[in-house]
Design an enzyme around this catalytic site. Structure first.
Site, PDB file in Angstrom:
ATOM      1  N   HIS A 154       5.233  36.465  38.725  1.00 61.16           N
ATOM      2  CA  HIS A 154       5.774  37.747  38.271  1.00 61.16           C
ATOM      3  C   HIS A 154       7.200  38.021  38.734  1.00 61.16           C
ATOM      4  O   HIS A 154       7.781  39.029  38.361  1.00 61.16           O
ATOM      5  CB  HIS A 154       4.872  38.902  38.723  1.00 61.16           C
TER       6      HIS A 154
HETATM    7  C1  UD1 Z   1       7.271  45.081  41.484  1.00 62.10           C
HETATM    8  C2  UD1 Z   1       8.128  44.871  42.722  1.00 62.10           C
HETATM    9  C3  UD1 Z   1       7.883  43.473  43.280  1.00 62.10           C
HETATM   10  C4  UD1 Z   1       6.409  43.209  43.507  1.00 62.10           C
HETATM   11  C5  UD1 Z   1       5.646  43.504  42.237  1.00 62.10           C
HETATM   12  C6  UD1 Z   1       4.193  43.372  42.536  1.00 62.10           C
HETATM   13  C7  UD1 Z   1      10.281  46.015  42.720  1.00 62.10           C
HETATM   14  C8  UD1 Z   1      11.745  45.870  42.573  1.00 62.10           C
HETATM   15  N1  UD1 Z   1       9.540  44.952  42.394  1.00 62.10           N
HETATM   16  O1  UD1 Z   1       7.714  44.188  40.481  1.00 62.10           O
HETATM   17  O2  UD1 Z   1       8.540  43.348  44.526  1.00 62.10           O
HETATM   18  O3  UD1 Z   1       6.229  41.886  43.886  1.00 62.10           O
HETATM   19  O4  UD1 Z   1       5.919  44.852  41.810  1.00 62.10           O
HETATM   20  O5  UD1 Z   1       3.382  43.285  41.454  1.00 62.10           O
HETATM   21  O6  UD1 Z   1       9.821  47.047  43.144  1.00 62.10           O
HETATM   22  N2  UD1 Z   1       4.220  47.043  33.962  1.00 62.10           N
HETATM   23  C9  UD1 Z   1       3.161  47.492  33.220  1.00 62.10           C
HETATM   24  N3  UD1 Z   1       2.166  48.165  33.862  1.00 62.10           N
HETATM   25  C10 UD1 Z   1       2.179  48.429  35.184  1.00 62.10           C
HETATM   26  C11 UD1 Z   1       3.266  47.965  35.937  1.00 62.10           C
HETATM   27  C12 UD1 Z   1       4.286  47.273  35.312  1.00 62.10           C
HETATM   28  O7  UD1 Z   1       3.091  47.279  32.017  1.00 62.10           O
HETATM   29  O8  UD1 Z   1       1.222  49.041  35.699  1.00 62.10           O
HETATM   30  C13 UD1 Z   1       5.280  46.250  33.282  1.00 62.10           C
HETATM   31  C14 UD1 Z   1       6.377  47.107  32.657  1.00 62.10           C
HETATM   32  O9  UD1 Z   1       6.801  46.468  31.490  1.00 62.10           O
HETATM   33  C15 UD1 Z   1       7.483  47.037  33.702  1.00 62.10           C
HETATM   34  C16 UD1 Z   1       7.304  45.640  34.263  1.00 62.10           C
HETATM   35  O10 UD1 Z   1       5.911  45.401  34.251  1.00 62.10           O
HETATM   36  O11 UD1 Z   1       8.751  47.233  33.158  1.00 62.10           O
HETATM   37  C17 UD1 Z   1       7.834  45.491  35.673  1.00 62.10           C
HETATM   38  O12 UD1 Z   1       7.275  46.464  36.547  1.00 62.10           O
HETATM   39  P1  UD1 Z   1       8.082  46.933  37.855  1.00 62.10           P
HETATM   40  O13 UD1 Z   1       7.241  47.826  38.665  1.00 62.10           O
HETATM   41  O14 UD1 Z   1       9.443  47.445  37.471  1.00 62.10           O
HETATM   42  O15 UD1 Z   1       8.343  45.609  38.638  1.00 62.10           O
HETATM   43  P2  UD1 Z   1       7.366  44.417  38.974  1.00 62.10           P
HETATM   44  O16 UD1 Z   1       7.820  43.228  38.242  1.00 62.10           O
HETATM   45  O17 UD1 Z   1       5.961  44.863  38.805  1.00 62.10           O
HETATM   46  N1  UDP Z   2      -3.313  40.478  43.703  1.00 59.72           N
HETATM   47  C1  UDP Z   2      -4.493  40.912  43.126  1.00 59.72           C
HETATM   48  N2  UDP Z   2      -4.730  40.592  41.822  1.00 59.72           N
HETATM   49  C2  UDP Z   2      -3.867  39.855  41.074  1.00 59.72           C
HETATM   50  C3  UDP Z   2      -2.671  39.395  41.690  1.00 59.72           C
HETATM   51  C4  UDP Z   2      -2.418  39.734  43.007  1.00 59.72           C
HETATM   52  O1  UDP Z   2      -5.317  41.547  43.789  1.00 59.72           O
HETATM   53  O2  UDP Z   2      -4.146  39.619  39.888  1.00 59.72           O
HETATM   54  C5  UDP Z   2      -3.047  40.844  45.110  1.00 59.72           C
HETATM   55  C6  UDP Z   2      -2.859  39.660  46.030  1.00 59.72           C
HETATM   56  O3  UDP Z   2      -4.099  39.170  46.473  1.00 59.72           O
HETATM   57  C7  UDP Z   2      -2.016  40.272  47.148  1.00 59.72           C
HETATM   58  C8  UDP Z   2      -1.165  41.289  46.420  1.00 59.72           C
HETATM   59  O4  UDP Z   2      -1.821  41.539  45.180  1.00 59.72           O
HETATM   60  O5  UDP Z   2      -2.838  40.944  48.082  1.00 59.72           O
HETATM   61  C9  UDP Z   2       0.184  40.691  46.192  1.00 59.72           C
HETATM   62  O6  UDP Z   2       0.883  41.419  45.290  1.00 59.72           O
HETATM   63  P1  UDP Z   2       1.936  40.797  44.283  1.00 59.72           P
HETATM   64  O7  UDP Z   2       1.753  39.351  44.126  1.00 59.72           O
HETATM   65  O8  UDP Z   2       1.892  41.645  43.077  1.00 59.72           O
HETATM   66  O9  UDP Z   2       3.320  41.161  45.005  1.00 59.72           O
HETATM   67  P2  UDP Z   2       4.180  40.482  46.156  1.00 59.72           P
HETATM   68  O10 UDP Z   2       3.296  40.191  47.300  1.00 59.72           O
HETATM   69  O11 UDP Z   2       4.849  39.283  45.578  1.00 59.72           O
HETATM   70  O12 UDP Z   2       5.197  41.522  46.450  1.00 59.72           O
END
Ligand code: UD1
Ligand code: UDP
Length: 358
Positions: free
Chosen positions: A203
């Site tokens: 992601h």
């Molecule tokens: C965010 C965090 C990242 C973390 C990740 C965990 C920042 C800068 N990034 O990235 O550090 O590792 O979360 O998962 O804060 N979206 C949905 N539904 C949701 C959430 C997101 O559809 O519930 C989609 C939207 O299109 C959105 C995109 O995902 O624009 C990105 O979501 P965003 O929260 O901006 O960043 P992440 O890539 O999730």
């Molecule tokens: N995780 C989860 N389901 C998923 C993917 C990740 O429960 O489908 C959990 C994972 O086990 C960990 C946390 O989400 O505890 C990590 O989050 P993510 O990978 O989104 O973000 P990051 O750690 O890179 O910021």
């Protein structure tokens, strides 16, 4: 004494769960949810699985560009904090919600405590790196998961109120391991056997938003074939946009993101884990599953130094080669602590407010 915990995204919730439990033994806690993540499987499932109390505030910010999203959070978190007047604002990790929470509190002269302080990838193209640096520099209490994190802060001149607590994700995993074992049906639902598949999560913006890199990674997964891929909404969006979605679905088990219990079971039973997630690299290490990291650098350097994690970037050949042949050669160590990081966190917050930190 009142603590306001600010969360908004999946990794924030996982870290909040064990900390909230310990904080509530000592103080009043209000949970402020920015709404950064909002799909059931990115949000509510973690509150349900991990028994996190429902947020007191839901700010409903949602998705957007960094400036827009962080700006909206900053405005709304500030309002909530001004109403609640907490003694400490607690923030977790490195998301935009973490930055907004820390910045809002610091400007209101409220103590900021940062769980997972001191992590660095030294890659400023990573939005999380900007968040980490800024949050650490405006925090009053820096709770570090590893010795490396403490050293990283020293290099930046941050030495006051820096403590090595260990990693709260050790506590989270320990608290949920047994329940996950009993409750999760994910292997049966997917009709897969233990050690018969590799687990993939992707992601990071640096991978998903770059068509060449993402294509190379996806081609590697397709070649490997035995992949289970809980797909983050960001990854799904770009897979569809780049025309990779249909082919990947034919060759791999692409599923919706899963809850924490299902994720622990998928991790524990995987042959190998391929990921660009920070948290998943750590969980792989804690569970003793070899990890292939789809990045050029990592903050979790201990996992690489111990030989359980290997950095492969986005090279298709390297990913395939290492997913097939990488075998850890060394013992694992206690690098993330003993599972008492949440207790230490709550104790240190108490001392911060009482003015009795060493
Ligand atoms: C965010 C965090 C990242 C973390 C990740 C965990 C920042 C800068 N990034 O990235 O550090 O590792 O979360 O998962 O804060 N979206 C949905 N539904 C949701 C959430 C997101 O559809 O519930 C989609 C939207 O299109 C959105 C995109 O995902 O624009 C990105 O979501 P965003 O929260 O901006 O960043 P992440 O890539 O999730
Ligand atoms: N995780 C989860 N389901 C998923 C993917 C990740 O429960 O489908 C959990 C994972 O086990 C960990 C946390 O989400 O505890 C990590 O989050 P993510 O990978 O989104 O973000 P990051 O750690 O890179 O910021």
């Amino acid at each position: 004494m009142k603590v306001a915990s600010i969360v908004g995204a999946r990794p924030n919730f996982v870290k909040l769960a064990p900390v909230s439990r310990e904080v509530r033994r000592r103080f009043d806690e209000v949970i402020i949810h920015t709404g950064q993540h909002y799909n059931y499987e990115m949000d509510k499932v973690f509150f349900n699985d991990m028994g996190i109390p429902a947020p007191d505030y839901h700010l409903g910010v949602g998705s957007g560009s960094h400036g827009h999203q962080t700006g909206e959070m900053l405005r709304k978190v500030e309002e909530a904090i001004m109403l609640e007047k907490p003694d400490v604002v607690l923030v977790f990790g490195d998301t935009n919600s973490t930055l907004a929470g820390a910045l809002a509190a610091a400007k209101l002269h409220i103590n900021v405590a940062h769980v997972e302080a001191g992590l660095r990838s030294y890659d400023k193209n990573m939005p999380e790196e900007i968040n980490r640096v800024l949050v650490d520099h405006c925090s009053d209490l820096l709770l570090c998961p590893t010795k490396t994190a403490v050293e990283n802060l020293k290099i930046e001149g941050i030495k006051r109120n820096v403590y090595l607590t260990g990693d709260v994700m050790v506590d989270a995993q320990r608290d949920c391991a047994k329940i996950a074992e009993n409750k999760s049906r994910i292997l049966a639902d997917l009709d897969i056997e233990p050690k018969d598949y590799c687990l993939a999560t992707i992601h990071r913006a640096s991978n998903t938003d770059d068509p060449d890199k993402f294509r190379a990674i996806i081609e590697a997964l397709e070649e490997l074939g035995d992949i289970v891929f809980p797909c983050h909404p960001r990854a799904e969006k770009y897979l569809r946009q780049f025309g990779l979605w249909d082919d990947l679905n034919r060759r791999a088990r692409v599923i919706k993101p899963v809850g924490y219990f299902d994720m622990l079971m998928l991790e524990k039973n995987a042959k190998k884990i391929l990921t660009d997630s920070g948290g998943v690299q750590k969980e792989a290490y804690l569970l003793g599953i070899p990890c292939i990291t789809l990045r050029d650098e990592t903050e979790w350097v201990e996992t690489v130094a111990d030989g359980w994690n290997v950095l492969v970037g986005s090279s298709k050949e390297k990913i395939v080669q290492l997913a097939r042949h990488f075998e850890p050669s060394q013992e694992r160590h206690d690098v993330f602590g003993k599972g008492d990081a949440s207790i230490k966190t709550a104790e240190l917050i108490e001392k911060l407010v009482c003015g009795s930190l060493d």
